[in-house]
Design a protein around this motif. Structure first.
Motif, PDB file in Angstrom:
ATOM      1  N   LEU A 123       0.877  -1.167   0.000  1.00  0.00           N
ATOM      2  CA  LEU A 123       0.000   0.000   0.000  1.00  0.00           C
ATOM      3  C   LEU A 123       0.918   1.221   0.000  1.00  0.00           C
ATOM      4  CD1 LEU A 123      -2.865   1.104   0.109  1.00  0.00           C
ATOM      5  CD2 LEU A 123      -2.738   1.010   2.604  1.00  0.00           C
ATOM      6  N   LEU A 124       0.832   1.997  -1.061  1.00  0.00           N
ATOM      7  CA  LEU A 124       1.770   3.097  -1.272  1.00  0.00           C
ATOM      8  C   LEU A 124       1.058   4.432  -1.153  1.00  0.00           C
ATOM      9  CD1 LEU A 124       3.580   1.552  -4.368  1.00  0.00           C
ATOM     10  CD2 LEU A 124       4.500   1.752  -2.046  1.00  0.00           C
ATOM     11  N   GLU A 125       1.777   5.403  -0.599  1.00  0.00           N
ATOM     12  CA  GLU A 125       1.170   6.710  -0.356  1.00  0.00           C
ATOM     13  C   GLU A 125       2.008   7.817  -0.990  1.00  0.00           C
ATOM     14  OE1 GLU A 125       0.103   7.096   3.804  1.00  0.00           O
ATOM     15  OE2 GLU A 125       0.250   9.266   3.588  1.00  0.00           O
ATOM     16  N   LYS A 126       1.323   8.742  -1.598  1.00  0.00           N
ATOM     17  CA  LYS A 126       1.978   9.886  -2.255  1.00  0.00           C
ATOM     18  C   LYS A 126       0.846  10.749  -2.807  1.00  0.00           C
ATOM     19  CE  LYS A 126       5.160  10.696  -6.159  1.00  0.00           C
ATOM     20  NZ  LYS A 126       4.415  11.805  -6.762  1.00  0.00           N
ATOM     21  N   GLU A 127       1.079  12.019  -3.010  1.00  0.00           N
ATOM     22  CA  GLU A 127       0.078  12.824  -3.706  1.00  0.00           C
ATOM     23  C   GLU A 127      -0.107  12.276  -5.115  1.00  0.00           C
ATOM     24  OE1 GLU A 127       0.388  17.230  -4.200  1.00  0.00           O
ATOM     25  OE2 GLU A 127       0.680  17.083  -2.007  1.00  0.00           O
ATOM     26  N   ASN A 128      -1.325  12.253  -5.601  1.00  0.00           N
ATOM     27  CA  ASN A 128      -1.594  11.793  -6.969  1.00  0.00           C
ATOM     28  C   ASN A 128      -1.078  10.363  -7.193  1.00  0.00           C
ATOM     29  OD1 ASN A 128      -2.763  12.492  -9.444  1.00  0.00           O
ATOM     30  ND2 ASN A 128      -0.781  12.944 -10.356  1.00  0.00           N
ATOM     31  N   ALA A 129      -1.252   9.513  -6.172  1.00  0.00           N
ATOM     32  CA  ALA A 129      -0.608   8.195  -6.149  1.00  0.00           C
ATOM     33  C   ALA A 129      -0.979   7.300  -7.339  1.00  0.00           C
ATOM     34  CB  ALA A 129      -0.946   7.488  -4.842  1.00  0.00           C
ATOM     35  N   VAL A 130      -2.272   7.222  -7.671  1.00  0.00           N
ATOM     36  CA  VAL A 130      -2.687   6.273  -8.714  1.00  0.00           C
ATOM     37  C   VAL A 130      -2.025   6.617 -10.049  1.00  0.00           C
ATOM     38  CG1 VAL A 130      -4.668   5.510 -10.120  1.00  0.00           C
ATOM     39  CG2 VAL A 130      -4.833   5.552  -7.627  1.00  0.00           C
ATOM     40  N   ALA A 131      -2.156   7.866 -10.466  1.00  0.00           N
ATOM     41  CA  ALA A 131      -1.618   8.269 -11.777  1.00  0.00           C
ATOM     42  C   ALA A 131      -0.089   8.211 -11.780  1.00  0.00           C
ATOM     43  CB  ALA A 131      -2.098   9.681 -12.116  1.00  0.00           C
ATOM     44  N   ASP A 132       0.526   8.675 -10.699  1.00  0.00           N
ATOM     45  CA  ASP A 132       1.994   8.673 -10.669  1.00  0.00           C
ATOM     46  C   ASP A 132       2.547   7.246 -10.661  1.00  0.00           C
ATOM     47  OD1 ASP A 132       1.895  11.384 -10.697  1.00  0.00           O
ATOM     48  OD2 ASP A 132       2.752  11.693  -8.700  1.00  0.00           O
ATOM     49  N   PHE A 133       1.841   6.338  -9.983  1.00  0.00           N
ATOM     50  CA  PHE A 133       2.335   4.954  -9.959  1.00  0.00           C
ATOM     51  C   PHE A 133       2.154   4.295 -11.319  1.00  0.00           C
ATOM     52  CE2 PHE A 133       2.348   0.414  -8.742  1.00  0.00           C
ATOM     53  CZ  PHE A 133       3.601   0.389  -8.158  1.00  0.00           C
ATOM     54  N   ARG A 134       1.053   4.598 -11.980  1.00  0.00           N
ATOM     55  CA  ARG A 134       0.836   4.011 -13.310  1.00  0.00           C
ATOM     56  C   ARG A 134       1.908   4.496 -14.292  1.00  0.00           C
ATOM     57  NH1 ARG A 134      -3.713   1.125 -13.872  1.00  0.00           N
ATOM     58  NH2 ARG A 134      -4.198   1.598 -16.023  1.00  0.00           N
ATOM     59  N   LYS A 135       2.324   5.747 -14.108  1.00  0.00           N
ATOM     60  CA  LYS A 135       3.411   6.272 -14.939  1.00  0.00           C
ATOM     61  C   LYS A 135       4.719   5.525 -14.626  1.00  0.00           C
ATOM     62  CE  LYS A 135       2.791  10.703 -15.444  1.00  0.00           C
ATOM     63  NZ  LYS A 135       2.864  12.106 -14.958  1.00  0.00           N
ATOM     64  N   LEU A 136       4.952   5.278 -13.356  1.00  0.00           N
ATOM     65  CA  LEU A 136       6.183   4.603 -12.923  1.00  0.00           C
ATOM     66  C   LEU A 136       6.255   3.161 -13.424  1.00  0.00           C
ATOM     67  CD1 LEU A 136       8.757   4.706 -11.048  1.00  0.00           C
ATOM     68  CD2 LEU A 136       7.278   3.846  -9.219  1.00  0.00           C
ATOM     69  N   ILE A 137       5.104   2.469 -13.492  1.00  0.00           N
ATOM     70  CA  ILE A 137       5.146   1.057 -13.895  1.00  0.00           C
ATOM     71  C   ILE A 137       5.072   0.879 -15.412  1.00  0.00           C
ATOM     72  CG2 ILE A 137       4.294   0.225 -11.686  1.00  0.00           C
ATOM     73  CD1 ILE A 137       1.578  -0.263 -12.808  1.00  0.00           C
ATOM     74  N   GLY A 138       4.450   1.815 -16.121  1.00  0.00           N
ATOM     75  CA  GLY A 138       4.362   1.702 -17.578  1.00  0.00           C
ATOM     76  C   GLY A 138       3.171   0.872 -18.028  1.00  0.00           C
ATOM     77  N   ALA A 139       3.052   0.686 -19.331  1.00  0.00           N
ATOM     78  CA  ALA A 139       1.883   0.020 -19.927  1.00  0.00           C
ATOM     79  C   ALA A 139       1.768  -1.438 -19.481  1.00  0.00           C
ATOM     80  CB  ALA A 139       1.994   0.084 -21.443  1.00  0.00           C
ATOM     81  N   THR A 140       0.521  -1.941 -19.491  1.00  0.00           N
ATOM     82  CA  THR A 140       0.249  -3.340 -19.101  1.00  0.00           C
ATOM     83  C   THR A 140       1.116  -4.308 -19.894  1.00  0.00           C
ATOM     84  OG1 THR A 140      -2.054  -2.712 -18.690  1.00  0.00           O
ATOM     85  CG2 THR A 140      -1.604  -5.061 -18.910  1.00  0.00           C
ATOM     86  N   ASP A 141       1.222  -4.063 -21.192  1.00  0.00           N
ATOM     87  CA  ASP A 141       2.044  -4.912 -22.057  1.00  0.00           C
ATOM     88  C   ASP A 141       3.486  -4.381 -22.024  1.00  0.00           C
ATOM     89  OD1 ASP A 141       3.353  -6.230 -24.066  1.00  0.00           O
ATOM     90  OD2 ASP A 141       1.729  -6.001 -25.536  1.00  0.00           O
TER      91      ASP A 141
END
Ligand code: CMP
Length: 139
Positions: A76-94
């Motif tokens: 469980l990760l915490e940060k401002e704008n967590a969902v969008a920033d984490f999705r950017k950090l992990i990259g596309a599903t494929d």
């Protein structure tokens, strides 16, 4: 709280390949704080429930098998704008489409075995956080 948390799972292949610490490093470097964390093996039932929204899709059964096949790390990760920033950090599903330097680009092997899960919305993050962690387990 809403907007400030995201739920991630380091998936079985990434755990087997020794990528827990490199992935945690990436999270730390990107400014995420770990609010809760556990190493566990999901039952098939837990995996099926967690991915219930994908039930009926061609990859669902295989995804449930894979996610319950070995240990995972739930974060469980915490940060401002967590969902969008984490999705950017992990990259596309494929991973073949994931930007260079993203977690999936570096550590994933396929769409299914794509190293990490990340919540896709604030509502999912709250639901997924409750799925794995009681309020007492969050710091
Ligand atoms: P995750 O972020 O864990 O959320 C749902 C998962 O379903 C996704 O990552 C992938 O591992 C998996 N998934 C989504 N689309 C496909 C697909 N077309 N083929 C195989 N697996 C998929």
């Amino acid at each position: 709280m809403e907007g400030n948390i995201t739920l991630s799972i380091i998936k079985p292949r990434a755990v087997q390949k020794g990528f827990i610490i490199p992935i945690l490093d990436k999270c730390h470097e990107a400014g995420f704080r770990i609010s809760a964390m556990k190493l566990m093996q999901l039952t098939k039932r837990q995996a099926a429930n967690f991915y219930k929204e994908h039930e009926g899709k061609p990859f669902y059964e295989s995804l449930v098998e894979f996610m319950s096949s070995d240990r995972v790390v739930v974060l469980l990760l915490e940060k401002e704008n967590a969902v969008a920033d984490f999705r950017k950090l992990i990259g596309a599903t494929d991973p073949t489409s994931a930007e260079p330097g993203t977690i999936r680009n570096l550590y994933a092997e396929s769409k299914e075995k794509n190293a990490v899960h990340g919540s896709d919305s604030d509502a999912s993050a709250l639901r997924e956080a409750d799925f794995f962690f009681s309020k007492m387990e969050r710091y």
